[in-house]
Design a protein around this motif. Sequence first.
Motif, PDB file in Angstrom:
ATOM      1  N   ALA A   1      -7.260   7.802   4.735  1.00 20.94           N
ATOM      2  CA  ALA A   1      -6.734   6.976   3.652  1.00 20.94           C
ATOM      3  C   ALA A   1      -5.395   6.499   4.180  1.00 20.94           C
ATOM      4  O   ALA A   1      -4.439   7.254   4.221  1.00 20.94           O
ATOM      5  CB  ALA A   1      -6.555   7.805   2.394  1.00 20.94           C
ATOM      6  N   TYR A   2      -5.379   5.253   4.668  1.00 16.18           N
ATOM      7  CA  TYR A   2      -4.155   4.797   5.341  1.00 16.18           C
ATOM      8  C   TYR A   2      -3.250   4.120   4.337  1.00 16.18           C
ATOM      9  O   TYR A   2      -3.627   3.849   3.215  1.00 16.18           O
ATOM     10  CB  TYR A   2      -4.501   3.853   6.494  1.00 16.18           C
ATOM     11  N   GLY A   3      -2.060   3.856   4.770  1.00 13.61           N
ATOM     12  CA  GLY A   3      -1.109   3.207   3.885  1.00 13.61           C
ATOM     13  C   GLY A   3       0.270   3.640   4.292  1.00 13.61           C
ATOM     14  O   GLY A   3       0.482   4.059   5.422  1.00 13.61           O
ATOM     15  N   PRO A   4       1.217   3.539   3.374  1.00 13.40           N
ATOM     16  CA  PRO A   4       2.580   3.880   3.751  1.00 13.40           C
ATOM     17  C   PRO A   4       2.774   5.393   3.794  1.00 13.40           C
ATOM     18  O   PRO A   4       3.681   5.918   3.184  1.00 13.40           O
ATOM     19  CB  PRO A   4       3.425   3.221   2.668  1.00 13.40           C
ATOM     20  N   GLU A   5       1.868   6.096   4.501  1.00 14.23           N
ATOM     21  CA  GLU A   5       1.999   7.552   4.575  1.00 14.23           C
ATOM     22  C   GLU A   5       3.175   7.926   5.472  1.00 14.23           C
ATOM     23  O   GLU A   5       3.396   7.340   6.501  1.00 14.23           O
ATOM     24  CB  GLU A   5       0.743   8.183   5.168  1.00 14.23           C
ATOM     25  N   GLN A   6       3.866   8.917   5.064  1.00 16.64           N
ATOM     26  CA  GLN A   6       4.965   9.409   5.863  1.00 16.64           C
ATOM     27  C   GLN A   6       5.272  10.812   5.387  1.00 16.64           C
ATOM     28  O   GLN A   6       4.624  11.307   4.472  1.00 16.64           O
ATOM     29  CB  GLN A   6       6.186   8.514   5.697  1.00 16.64           C
ATOM     30  N   ARG A   7       6.258  11.416   6.007  1.00 16.26           N
ATOM     31  CA  ARG A   7       6.625  12.766   5.618  1.00 16.26           C
ATOM     32  C   ARG A   7       6.858  12.816   4.107  1.00 16.26           C
ATOM     33  O   ARG A   7       7.629  12.047   3.563  1.00 16.26           O
ATOM     34  CB  ARG A   7       7.918  13.143   6.348  1.00 16.26           C
ATOM     35  N   GLY A   8       6.124  13.704   3.430  1.00 12.63           N
ATOM     36  CA  GLY A   8       6.328  13.863   1.996  1.00 12.63           C
ATOM     37  C   GLY A   8       5.380  13.038   1.148  1.00 12.63           C
ATOM     38  O   GLY A   8       5.180  13.352  -0.012  1.00 12.63           O
TER      39      GLY A   8
ATOM     40  N   THR B   1      -0.371  -4.826   8.339  1.00 18.20           N
ATOM     41  CA  THR B   1      -1.286  -3.737   8.001  1.00 18.20           C
ATOM     42  C   THR B   1      -2.547  -4.345   7.380  1.00 18.20           C
ATOM     43  O   THR B   1      -2.417  -5.259   6.572  1.00 18.20           O
ATOM     44  CB  THR B   1      -0.628  -2.791   6.970  1.00 18.20           C
ATOM     45  N   PRO B   2      -3.737  -3.898   7.704  1.00 25.57           N
ATOM     46  CA  PRO B   2      -4.102  -2.746   8.536  1.00 25.57           C
ATOM     47  C   PRO B   2      -4.651  -3.122   9.919  1.00 25.57           C
ATOM     48  O   PRO B   2      -5.637  -2.564  10.349  1.00 25.57           O
ATOM     49  CB  PRO B   2      -5.197  -2.098   7.695  1.00 25.57           C
ATOM     50  N   GLN B   3      -3.989  -4.045  10.634  1.00 24.49           N
ATOM     51  CA  GLN B   3      -4.511  -4.397  11.961  1.00 24.49           C
ATOM     52  C   GLN B   3      -3.479  -4.235  13.068  1.00 24.49           C
ATOM     53  O   GLN B   3      -3.744  -4.590  14.211  1.00 24.49           O
ATOM     54  CB  GLN B   3      -5.052  -5.829  11.985  1.00 24.49           C
TER      55      GLN B   3
ATOM     56  N   ILE C   1      -3.123  -3.161   0.764  1.00 22.82           N
ATOM     57  CA  ILE C   1      -3.367  -2.992   2.195  1.00 22.82           C
ATOM     58  C   ILE C   1      -4.682  -2.257   2.431  1.00 22.82           C
ATOM     59  O   ILE C   1      -5.039  -1.952   3.552  1.00 22.82           O
ATOM     60  CB  ILE C   1      -2.205  -2.267   2.897  1.00 22.82           C
ATOM     61  N   GLN C   2      -5.417  -1.973   1.351  1.00 22.21           N
ATOM     62  CA  GLN C   2      -6.673  -1.239   1.483  1.00 22.21           C
ATOM     63  C   GLN C   2      -7.823  -2.170   1.895  1.00 22.21           C
ATOM     64  O   GLN C   2      -7.720  -3.377   1.748  1.00 22.21           O
ATOM     65  CB  GLN C   2      -6.991  -0.528   0.162  1.00 22.21           C
ATOM     66  N   PRO C   3      -8.920  -1.578   2.399  1.00 19.28           N
ATOM     67  CA  PRO C   3     -10.019  -2.408   2.911  1.00 19.28           C
ATOM     68  C   PRO C   3     -10.611  -3.330   1.847  1.00 19.28           C
ATOM     69  O   PRO C   3     -10.591  -3.019   0.659  1.00 19.28           O
ATOM     70  CB  PRO C   3     -11.074  -1.372   3.334  1.00 19.28           C
ATOM     71  N   SER C   4     -11.144  -4.443   2.311  1.00 16.06           N
ATOM     72  CA  SER C   4     -11.701  -5.430   1.404  1.00 16.06           C
ATOM     73  C   SER C   4     -12.621  -6.358   2.181  1.00 16.06           C
ATOM     74  O   SER C   4     -12.568  -6.414   3.405  1.00 16.06           O
ATOM     75  CB  SER C   4     -10.546  -6.233   0.794  1.00 16.06           C
ATOM     76  N   GLN C   5     -13.490  -7.048   1.435  1.00 13.39           N
ATOM     77  CA  GLN C   5     -14.296  -8.114   2.040  1.00 13.39           C
ATOM     78  C   GLN C   5     -14.096  -9.395   1.246  1.00 13.39           C
ATOM     79  O   GLN C   5     -14.992 -10.217   1.147  1.00 13.39           O
ATOM     80  CB  GLN C   5     -15.777  -7.698   2.056  1.00 13.39           C
ATOM     81  N   SER C   6     -12.893  -9.550   0.705  1.00  8.06           N
ATOM     82  CA  SER C   6     -12.703 -10.667  -0.224  1.00  8.06           C
ATOM     83  C   SER C   6     -12.379 -11.980   0.477  1.00  8.06           C
ATOM     84  O   SER C   6     -12.159 -12.984  -0.181  1.00  8.06           O
ATOM     85  CB  SER C   6     -11.637 -10.315  -1.270  1.00  8.06           C
TER      86      SER C   6
ATOM     87  N   GLY D   1     -10.258  -3.203   6.739  1.00  5.06           N
ATOM     88  CA  GLY D   1      -9.363  -2.072   6.976  1.00  5.06           C
ATOM     89  C   GLY D   1     -10.089  -0.775   7.286  1.00  5.06           C
ATOM     90  O   GLY D   1      -9.575   0.061   8.035  1.00  5.06           O
ATOM     91  N   ALA D   2     -11.283  -0.581   6.719  1.00  5.40           N
ATOM     92  CA  ALA D   2     -12.008   0.677   6.974  1.00  5.40           C
ATOM     93  C   ALA D   2     -12.480   0.722   8.425  1.00  5.40           C
ATOM     94  O   ALA D   2     -12.255   1.713   9.129  1.00  5.40           O
ATOM     95  CB  ALA D   2     -13.187   0.806   6.008  1.00  5.40           C
ATOM     96  N   ILE D   3     -13.120  -0.348   8.888  1.00  2.00           N
ATOM     97  CA  ILE D   3     -13.624  -0.369  10.264  1.00  2.00           C
ATOM     98  C   ILE D   3     -12.448  -0.390  11.248  1.00  2.00           C
ATOM     99  O   ILE D   3     -12.515   0.181  12.336  1.00  2.00           O
ATOM    100  CB  ILE D   3     -14.516  -1.614  10.497  1.00  2.00           C
TER     101      ILE D   3
END
Lengths: 181, 357, 248
Positions: A38-45, B27-29, B113-118, B169-171
Motif C-alpha cells: 500500500a504505497y503512498g506518503p509512507e514514512q517513519r510513523g 507518484t506512482p511512477q 496517488i492510488q492505482p486507477s484505470q480512469s 499504480g498497482a502494476i
Amino acid sequence: MKEEIIISGFGGQGVLSMGKILAYAGIMEGKEVSWMPAYGPEQRGGTANVTVILSDKPIASPILNRYDTAIVLNQPSLEKFEPLVKPGGCLIYDSYSILTKPTRTDINAYCIDAMVEAARMQNAKVFNMLILGGLLKVRPIASVDDVVKGLYKALPERHHKLIPMNEAAIRRGMELITPSC
Amino acid sequence: MLLKGNEAIAHSAIRNGCDGFFGYPITPQSEVLETLAVLKPWETTGMVVLQSESELASINMVYAGGATGKCVMTSSSSPGVALMQEGISYMAACEIPGLIVSVQRGGPGLGTIQPSQSDYRQAVYGGGNGDYRVIVLAPNSVQEMADSVGEAFRLMFKWRMPVMILSDGAIGQMMEKVVLPPFKPRRTDEEVRQQCPWAINGLGLLSRKPNFVSSLELDAAVMEKRNRAMQEKYRAIEAEEVLYEEYMLDDAEYAIVAYGSSSRISMGAIDQLREKGVKVGMLRPKTLWPFPEQRIGELGRQCHALLTVEINEGQMVRDVRYAVAGQCPVEFFGHSGGVMPSPEEVVDKMESIINNR
Amino acid sequence: METVYKKPRLLNDVTMHYCPGCGHSLVHKLVAEVLEEMGVEERAVGICPVGCAVFAYRYVDIDWIEAAHGRAPACASAVKRLWPDHLVFTYQGDGDLACIGTGETIQALNRGENIAVIFINNAIYGMTGGQMAPTTLMGQKTSTCPYGRQADLHGFPLHITDIAATLEGTCYVTRQAVNNVANVARTKRAIRQAFQNSLDRKGASFVEVVSTCSAGWKMTPEQANQWMADNMLPYYPLGDLKVNGEKK
C-alpha cells in the motif's frame, strides 16, 4: 501450496523489507511470488502494509481482502486486519505494540515479544527479523536457509555483514513466539 | 529477479537499445527515472537520461528525439500524461515514433496517488486534439511490463506513431519475479540513417532533399489527404496488431472482460467462481487500441452475459457493448478514486448477474 | 565579371511569406550563410517555432523540426543530447520564447544545453495580427493594449536576455539588430559564434536580434526601422551581455 499474507504496521518498523525478504525466500524455494505495497506518503510513523503471496501456481490477484496470515504490528492494523483473516488462518502480533488483544476464536492467534526483545538486544533494527522468525515457526512456508539466501538478495552488498545478526534474530523469534493468551 | 513494474520498465528500456529517456517525477511512477539514474546507462550503452523541467518538456523532447530517428521514451502518471496530450497529438500528426509509459493514478485533477484505470478513454481515443490514435499496450504483470517495452519499440517504428504502455499504480509498484530481455545494442547512426530515411538529423543531406516535420498544413485539401492516409494506417493496425489473452473461455457461459491489474483481480474471482462450478472465463485485451472487437463480438454470441471489471466508473464497458452489439447484456463493476475492487466483490457481482437472469 | 554577392546555396529560391521590411528574411539569410560557411549541413538540425517563422523550414535548406508553441528549447535539448556532434539551434520569436515557452527557455539555458538560441524580438505578435508581446514596450499600442501598455493592466516588458545572462548554463549571450549594414555583419558574427559554441559543446548560446514588425506596428518599413532605433534600442541596448561565460 499458496500463502496469502498481509504485514501491517508503522512506517519504520521494517514492514516492507520483511515482505521483500519473504518474497525472495519464496523465489529461493522456486515459488511464484508477489509483493504489493500500500504505497503512498509512507514514512517513519505513518502506516505501511504489504501483501505478500507465495504460491506453487501463477498468482492471480496480487490485491486481496482475505488473508491466510496477518502480521499486525500496531493497534490500527490489528483492528483492520483481524476480521479479514480466513477462518483457520493465522494472526501474529507484537505484544508490546497493541492495547487490546484479538478476540476471534476461529483463527490461530500468536504473540511475540519482539519489541521488548529488540530493546533487550539493543538493536531496534532486528525487530522485523524477530517477527519473521515467529512467522516461520508457526507457518513454515520457507526454510530459514532460504530466508537467509533471500537476505543476500534483498540487502545491498554493503549490508551483507549484518546478515548473521539477522539470522540469529530470526532463530530467536522462532523461540519467542507463543499462542496468544 | 524480483522487481517492481516501474523498475522493470527501466531495465528493459536499457536492454532494448533505448537511445533516450526524458521524464519528470510523479507518484506512482518515479521509480522509472530513479532506476535509470542508479543504473547510469549513459556510461554503458550511451543511453541519454534526462530529468526534464515538466511533462510538457518531456513529451516535446520525445517528439524531437523521435523525429531524429532515435528510440526515445518518457513515463509519467495521470496528471502528467494529461499535460503531455498536446505533444502526443503532434507526434501522431507528424507520424513520429516514441513511447509513453502511463502508470495511472486516480483522477480527475490531482486526484489520488492510488492505482486507477480512469485514463482508459484518454489513452484509447487520443487525449489531444485531432483525429488520431495511439497504440495502447496493457501489461498485467511485472514480466509483461518488461516485455511490453521491446514490443512498443517495435510497433512505434513499424507504424511510425506514438505507442503507450497503459499501466497503473498497482502494476508499477508491485514486485514479482521477472526475466529481463537480453541486451540489444543501440542502433548506430548509420543504421538510423538507413532505417529512418524520413528522420531529421542532417545525415546524408548533400545527397537528398531536406527533411522536416510539421503538423501545420493550411491547405484544407492537403490536410484532409494527410488525415485520410493516417486513417488507412489505423485500419491496417486494427487488422494486424490486436493482442488478447483468453482465460478459461472454452466452456464459458459468462465472461469477464478486464485488462491490467483489474484482470488479475478478475482471475482471482474466476478461480473462486470455478470452484463453485460457475462456467466463467475472461478475455483480457493486451492491446486496448486496437481493441479485440471481433473476439468480444463472438463472446457476445457464446455467453449469457459479459462483465467488465475496471478501476474507474465504467469506461471500457462502452467499447465492449459496441463490440457485443446487443447480443447479450454487458454489465460493469468497478471502483474509483483509489479504491481497489476485490476478487470477492467481483464474485458477488457475477453471482448477482447470474441470479437476476 | 567578379561576383561580389550571391544568394547562399542553403537559402531556397522561393518567395518568402514575410512582410516587406521584416527582419526574419535577413536573419534567415544569415543562418543559411553561416551554415554554408561552416560546412555543417549534414549535422545541423534547426527547430522552428510557432509564430511568423513557423515556415522557416521552407527557406533554409536543412533538416528542421517544427516545435509546438514554446517548446523549441526542449526539442533542441533532446536532439543535441541524442546527437552530441550535431549543431542544434532554435529560431524563435518573443511570444514563443519569452511568453508561452519561458519555462523551457530558462530551463534549457540553465541546464547548459549545448544549443544555440536565436531570438527575434519585435515587441509584438506578428503572425496573429499585432497583439501584445511579453517584450512590448511600456506605452506601446497593440491590438490587445490599444491604449498603450500600462503596468497595472499588462505588467512590464520581460528582459529575458538579461535573465539568460545570469544563468550559469549560458556561455554566450548577446543582443544584436539587423537595421543597418554594420549591425547585420555583427549579427552574422554572433550567429556564427553561437553555432560554433554548440559544436564545441561550450554551453548554451543566446542571440537576441532586435527586429521590426512594420505590419504589426502599422508603419512603413522605413518608419519601423526608425521607430526601433528610437524606442526599442534604448530599452534593449545592443551588445554582448556574456562572452565565454563571463558577464559583461
